[in-house]
Design a protein around this motif. Structure first.
Motif, mmCIF file in Angstrom:
data_model
loop_
_atom_site.group_PDB
_atom_site.id
_atom_site.type_symbol
_atom_site.label_atom_id
_atom_site.label_comp_id
_atom_site.label_asym_id
_atom_site.label_seq_id
_atom_site.Cartn_x
_atom_site.Cartn_y
_atom_site.Cartn_z
ATOM 1 N N LYS A 1 -6.151 -1.739 -2.883
ATOM 2 C CA LYS A 1 -5.433 -0.469 -2.831
ATOM 3 C C LYS A 1 -3.926 -0.695 -2.620
ATOM 4 N N THR A 2 -3.389 -1.592 -3.426
ATOM 5 C CA THR A 2 -1.966 -1.910 -3.354
ATOM 6 C C THR A 2 -1.332 -1.792 -4.742
ATOM 7 N N GLY B 1 0.818 -1.203 0.000
ATOM 8 C CA GLY B 1 0.000 0.000 0.000
ATOM 9 C C GLY B 1 0.854 1.257 0.000
#
Length: 262
Positions: free
Chosen positions: A70-71, A35
């Motif tokens: 969300k990485t 992230g």
């Protein structure tokens, strides 16, 4: 956080580009999605700067973004730059770096292949123009424990004192060091990844070296600066050793996929 504005040679560097490279190296070394907050922490960037760089790199395909997790991870767009190097002769890839070291430090750099039979074989030379230098025949072969490379080899292989002594005895020294001093040099090489030989393997020659290891830590290539005694000061030999160690680390990452040391 270290100063990234200069590389120490007076050349002004671009911080945004360096920060982007730091992010990409981190993701390559980790080999897993991360992230933005964790990336910022690991690279010592503020979150806003890291996020902007990540968004730019993913926009151009160099990174891949997973909107669910969300990485970020390395993207397929990197293959556009890697394809020309696939299948290339490793020496051709290494040549610019070693040529630059030879010219910057006014020396001759020898590139050695390390064989499984504990020999080193000279495969290429890179020489600064207009300097007096020793001439070594292509395909020259020496025991892997020879000279400056030998000290690095024993260190990289993590050999015992008895194993190192056995290898030390295979070398034909022109002015042999004591084994005790050689063993002390091996211990230093474990910390610095560099080795020095001052007129011991060959009288009248100062040699400094570093090794390239593969992902399993096996020595694959040796790089040595060979100069006539007195051409370089102790300080300049130290600078050459540092440049070789830095080049070795880069070659390990790029050609052999060895993670960067932390």
């Amino acid at each position: 956080m270290r100063n990234k504005m200069s590389d120490g040679s007076g050349v002004k560097l671009v911080p945004a580009v360096q920060n982007a490279m730091s992010i990409m190296r981190l993701l390559a070394a980790q080999g897993r999605p991360m992230g933005a907050t964790q990336i910022a922490r690991e690279t010592e960037l503020n979150v806003s700067s890291a996020f902007n760089i990540l968004r730019t790199l993913s926009h151009d395909g160099l990174l891949s973004f997973d909107p669910q997790a969300k990485t970020y991870r390395m993207g397929m767009g990197l293959m556009e730059f890697a394809v020309p190097l696939l299948g290339a002769n490793p020496t051709d890839v290494i040549r610019p770096s070693l040529t630059a070291i030879a010219q910057d430090h006014q020396t001759m750099i020898a590139l050695w292949q390390i064989t499984p039979t504990e020999r080193i074989v000279l495969t290429d030379r890179f020489t600064a123009p207009n300097i007096l230098h020793a001439v070594l025949a292509q395909n020259s072969r020496l025991p892997a424990f020879s000279g400056a490379i030998g000290r690095c080899y024993a260190a990289a292989m993590n050999l015992t004192e008895a194993q190192t002594r056995k290898g030390f005895d295979t070398v034909r020294w022109q002015d042999a060091p004591s084994f005790e001093s050689y063993w002390a040099d091996v211990s230093r090489a474990r910390e610095t990844r560099t080795g020095f030989d001052r007129g011991q393997l060959f009288r009248g020659l100062d040699i400094v070296a570093s090794l390239v290891c593969d992902a399993q830590g096996v020595p694959r290539l040796g790089m040595s600066s060979i100069t006539i005694a007195g051409q370089q000061s102790d300080d300049s030999l130290g600078h050459i050793a540092g440049a070789l160690a830095e080049a070795a680390a880069q070659i390990e990452r790029c050609l052999f996929g060895r993670p960067a040391e932390t």
